[in-house]
Design a protein around this motif. Structure first.
Motif, short mmCIF file in Angstrom:
data_model
loop_
_atom_site.label_atom_id
_atom_site.label_comp_id
_atom_site.label_asym_id
_atom_site.label_seq_id
_atom_site.Cartn_x
_atom_site.Cartn_y
_atom_site.Cartn_z
N THR A 181 -32.86 5.75 -3.08
CA THR A 181 -33.51 4.92 -2.06
C THR A 181 -33.42 3.46 -2.49
O THR A 181 -33.25 3.17 -3.68
N PRO A 182 -33.48 2.51 -1.55
CA PRO A 182 -33.46 1.10 -1.94
C PRO A 182 -34.59 0.78 -2.91
O PRO A 182 -35.72 1.25 -2.75
N ALA A 183 -34.28 0.00 -3.94
CA ALA A 183 -35.29 -0.39 -4.91
C ALA A 183 -36.26 -1.40 -4.29
O ALA A 183 -35.94 -2.07 -3.31
N ALA A 184 -37.45 -1.48 -4.85
CA ALA A 184 -38.44 -2.42 -4.35
C ALA A 184 -37.89 -3.84 -4.45
O ALA A 184 -37.38 -4.25 -5.48
N GLY A 185 -38.00 -4.56 -3.36
CA GLY A 185 -37.54 -5.95 -3.34
C GLY A 185 -36.05 -6.12 -3.11
O GLY A 185 -35.55 -7.25 -3.04
N ALA A 186 -35.29 -5.01 -2.98
CA ALA A 186 -33.86 -5.11 -2.73
C ALA A 186 -33.59 -5.71 -1.35
O ALA A 186 -34.35 -5.50 -0.40
N LYS A 187 -32.52 -6.46 -1.24
CA LYS A 187 -32.20 -7.14 0.01
C LYS A 187 -31.07 -6.41 0.74
O LYS A 187 -30.07 -6.05 0.14
N PRO A 188 -31.22 -6.23 2.06
CA PRO A 188 -30.17 -5.56 2.83
C PRO A 188 -29.05 -6.52 3.22
O PRO A 188 -29.27 -7.72 3.39
N GLU A 189 -27.86 -5.97 3.35
CA GLU A 189 -26.70 -6.74 3.78
C GLU A 189 -25.90 -5.92 4.78
O GLU A 189 -25.59 -4.76 4.53
N VAL A 190 -25.55 -6.52 5.92
CA VAL A 190 -24.72 -5.86 6.91
C VAL A 190 -23.25 -6.16 6.60
O VAL A 190 -22.89 -7.31 6.35
N TYR A 191 -22.42 -5.12 6.59
CA TYR A 191 -21.00 -5.32 6.33
C TYR A 191 -20.18 -4.31 7.12
O TYR A 191 -20.72 -3.38 7.73
N ALA A 246 -37.76 -8.76 7.12
CA ALA A 246 -36.37 -8.37 6.90
C ALA A 246 -36.05 -7.08 7.65
O ALA A 246 -34.97 -6.94 8.24
N MET A 247 -37.00 -6.13 7.66
CA MET A 247 -36.78 -4.87 8.35
C MET A 247 -36.79 -5.07 9.86
O MET A 247 -36.02 -4.43 10.60
N MET A 248 -37.63 -5.96 10.34
CA MET A 248 -37.66 -6.25 11.76
C MET A 248 -36.36 -6.91 12.20
O MET A 248 -35.80 -6.58 13.25
N ALA A 249 -35.86 -7.82 11.38
CA ALA A 249 -34.60 -8.50 11.70
C ALA A 249 -33.44 -7.50 11.70
O ALA A 249 -32.54 -7.56 12.54
N LEU A 250 -33.48 -6.55 10.77
CA LEU A 250 -32.43 -5.54 10.68
C LEU A 250 -32.44 -4.65 11.91
O LEU A 250 -31.39 -4.31 12.46
N ALA A 251 -33.63 -4.27 12.36
CA ALA A 251 -33.76 -3.43 13.55
C ALA A 251 -33.22 -4.17 14.78
O ALA A 251 -32.56 -3.58 15.64
N LEU A 252 -33.49 -5.46 14.87
CA LEU A 252 -32.99 -6.27 15.99
C LEU A 252 -31.47 -6.39 15.94
O LEU A 252 -30.80 -6.35 16.98
N THR A 253 -30.93 -6.52 14.74
CA THR A 253 -29.48 -6.62 14.58
C THR A 253 -28.79 -5.35 15.07
O THR A 253 -27.70 -5.40 15.64
N MET A 254 -29.43 -4.21 14.86
CA MET A 254 -28.85 -2.91 15.22
C MET A 254 -29.43 -2.36 16.52
O MET A 254 -29.37 -1.16 16.77
N GLN A 255 -29.96 -3.23 17.37
CA GLN A 255 -30.65 -2.75 18.56
C GLN A 255 -29.74 -2.04 19.57
O GLN A 255 -30.21 -1.26 20.40
N VAL A 286 -30.21 5.20 13.86
CA VAL A 286 -29.34 4.41 12.98
C VAL A 286 -30.16 3.30 12.34
O VAL A 286 -30.09 3.07 11.12
N SER A 287 -30.93 2.59 13.14
CA SER A 287 -31.79 1.54 12.61
C SER A 287 -32.80 2.09 11.62
O SER A 287 -33.12 1.47 10.60
N MET A 288 -33.31 3.29 11.90
CA MET A 288 -34.28 3.92 11.00
C MET A 288 -33.66 4.21 9.65
O MET A 288 -34.30 4.10 8.60
N SER A 289 -32.38 4.58 9.63
CA SER A 289 -31.72 4.93 8.37
C SER A 289 -31.43 3.71 7.51
O SER A 289 -31.02 3.85 6.35
N PHE A 290 -31.65 2.50 8.05
CA PHE A 290 -31.43 1.27 7.27
C PHE A 290 -32.73 0.70 6.72
O PHE A 290 -32.71 -0.33 6.05
#
Length: 297
Positions: free
Chosen positions: A31-41, A148-157, A163-167
Motif C-alpha cells: 500500500t502507499p506509504a504514509a505521506g507518499a505523493k501520487p503521480e499520474v503517468y 491530493a486525493m480529491m485532486a486525483l479523483a477529479l483528474t480521473m473523473q 478506478v479513482s478508488m484504486s488510486f
C-alpha cells in the motif's frame, strides 16, 4: 502492436513510496506509504520495459530464487509502475459500482462468481475504509480532508468510479496475489518459449502440457470508444495496469517478429537485438562458455 494500440486511454498512478503491511486477515499487503505523493503517468510510453520487468519478477519464482528476493522484486516493480489494479481488473466490468453486485469471471484470486459490492471493496481496503454508501445501483462516495486525493479523483473523473478508488492512499493489494500474477505471466512465456525452442526433442505428452499451460492464460479484453479526431479513431480504455500488461504481453509474444527470449545461462527473459541471440548479456555468454569448457575438462 504499435499501430493497434497507438491511441489508448491509459493514465495510471504510482506513488513515491510503498510499504508492506500485515492486515488482520494475516496476509501481507502493499500500500502507499504514509505521506507518499501520487503521480499520474502513461505506462504505454515504455511498455516493453514494463512487460520484461513483470516477466522477470515471475521468472525469479520459476527459478526458485527465494522469498526475500521475490518480495524485493515485487516491491521494486510496484515502486516503478504502481499497483496492478486488481480492483477493476477482476470483475466483468470496471464500472461495477453501477450495478447491484460485483460479478467475477473465473480467476485465481476470488472464487465467488458474484459478491456484494462492500464485501468486494473490503478485499482492497483492509486497513482504512473509504466512506462509501451503496444501495442497489446507487452509490455515494464522500471524499473529504485530503486535497491530493480529491485532486486525483477529479483528474480521473471520466474513468469508472472504481478506478479513482484504486488510486486512493487507503487502497492495497495482497502481496501473494501480485507474486502469483507475475509468476503466471512468466509461466505463460516459458510455456511458449520452450515449446518452440525444444519442440524437436520434446515428447508429445510434454508438448501437450505446454499447450495446456498456454491455454490457461487469458483475461478480460479492454473496452474502447470511438473519438472524432482527424478521422474516426478507436481509443482503447485500459482501466487497470494488469489489463494493460496482459494485453501488451500477449501481442509481444504472438508478434511474428517477437524478440522475447530466455537467456541460455541465467534464464532471464529479455528482448533480443537479433534473431540468433541466446544470452541476455555478453557477461552471461562468457560465463556460459566458461562453465561449458570446465565441464569438458
Amino acid at each position: 502492436m504499435k499501430n493497434l494500440f497507438q491511441k489508448a486511454s491509459s493514465p495510471w498512478v504510482r506513488y513515491s513510496e510503498y510499504e508492506y503491511k500485515k492486515a488482520r486477515d494475516g496476509y501481507f499487503y502493499i500500500t502507499p506509504a504514509a505521506g507518499a505523493k501520487p503521480e499520474v503517468y502513461d505506462p504505454l510510453k515504455n511498455v516493453e520495459r514494463m512487460v520484461l520487468d513483470a516477466l522477470n519478477v515471475g521468472a525469479l519464482q520459476m527459478n526458485r530464487k527465494g522469498e526475500a528476493v521475490v518480495r524485493e522484486a515485487v516491491m521494486e516493480f510496484v515502486s516503478r509502475y504502481g499497483l496492478l489494479g486488481f480492483l477493476t481488473a477482476l470483475p466483468t466490468t470496471p464500472s461495477f459500482m453501477d450495478y447491484k453486485a460485483v460479478y467475477l469471471p473465473k480467476n485465481h484470486f476470488v472464487r465467488e462468481e458474484s459478491m456484494p459490492t462492500q464485501d468486494y471493496l473490503a478485499l482492497f481496503f483492509p486497513f482504512e475504509k473509504l466512506d462509501i454508501q451503496k444501495k442497489g445501483t446507487e452509490s455515494r462516495w464522500n471524499l473529504t480532508g485530503d486535497r491530493a486525493m480529491m485532486a486525483l479523483a477529479l483528474t480521473m473523473q471520466d474513468a469508472p468510479q472504481a478506478v479513482s478508488m484504486s488510486f486512493q492512499r487507503e487502497y492495497a493489494e495482497r502481496y501473494d496475489w501480485l507474486a502469483r500474477q507475475f509468476k503466471d505471466l512468466a509461466f505463460s512465456f516459458y510455456s511458449s518459449f520452450l515449446y518452440y525452442n525444444d519442440y524437436d526433442v520434446l515428447d508429445e505428452m510434454t508438448r501437450d502440457l505446454y499447450r495446456q499451460g498456454m491455454a490457461a492464460f487469458g483475461g478480460i479484453a479492454p473496452t474502447y470508444h470511438i473519438a472524432l479526431l482527424d478521422r474516426p479513431t478507436i481509443i482503447w480504455d485500459f482501466h487497470s495496469l494488469l489489463l494493460c500488461l496482459q494485453m501488451m504481453f500477449s501481442f509481444m509474444l504472438t508478434d511474428t517478429d517477437s524478440t522475447l527470449k530466455a537467456c541460455k545461462h541465467c534464464n532471464k527473459i529479455f528482448a533480443a537485438s537479433r534473431p540468433n541471440a541466446e544470452f541476455c548479456s555478453p557477461q552471461c555468454k562468457n560465463r556460459y562458455n566458461v562453465y561449458k569448457s570446465r565441464g569438458k575438462e
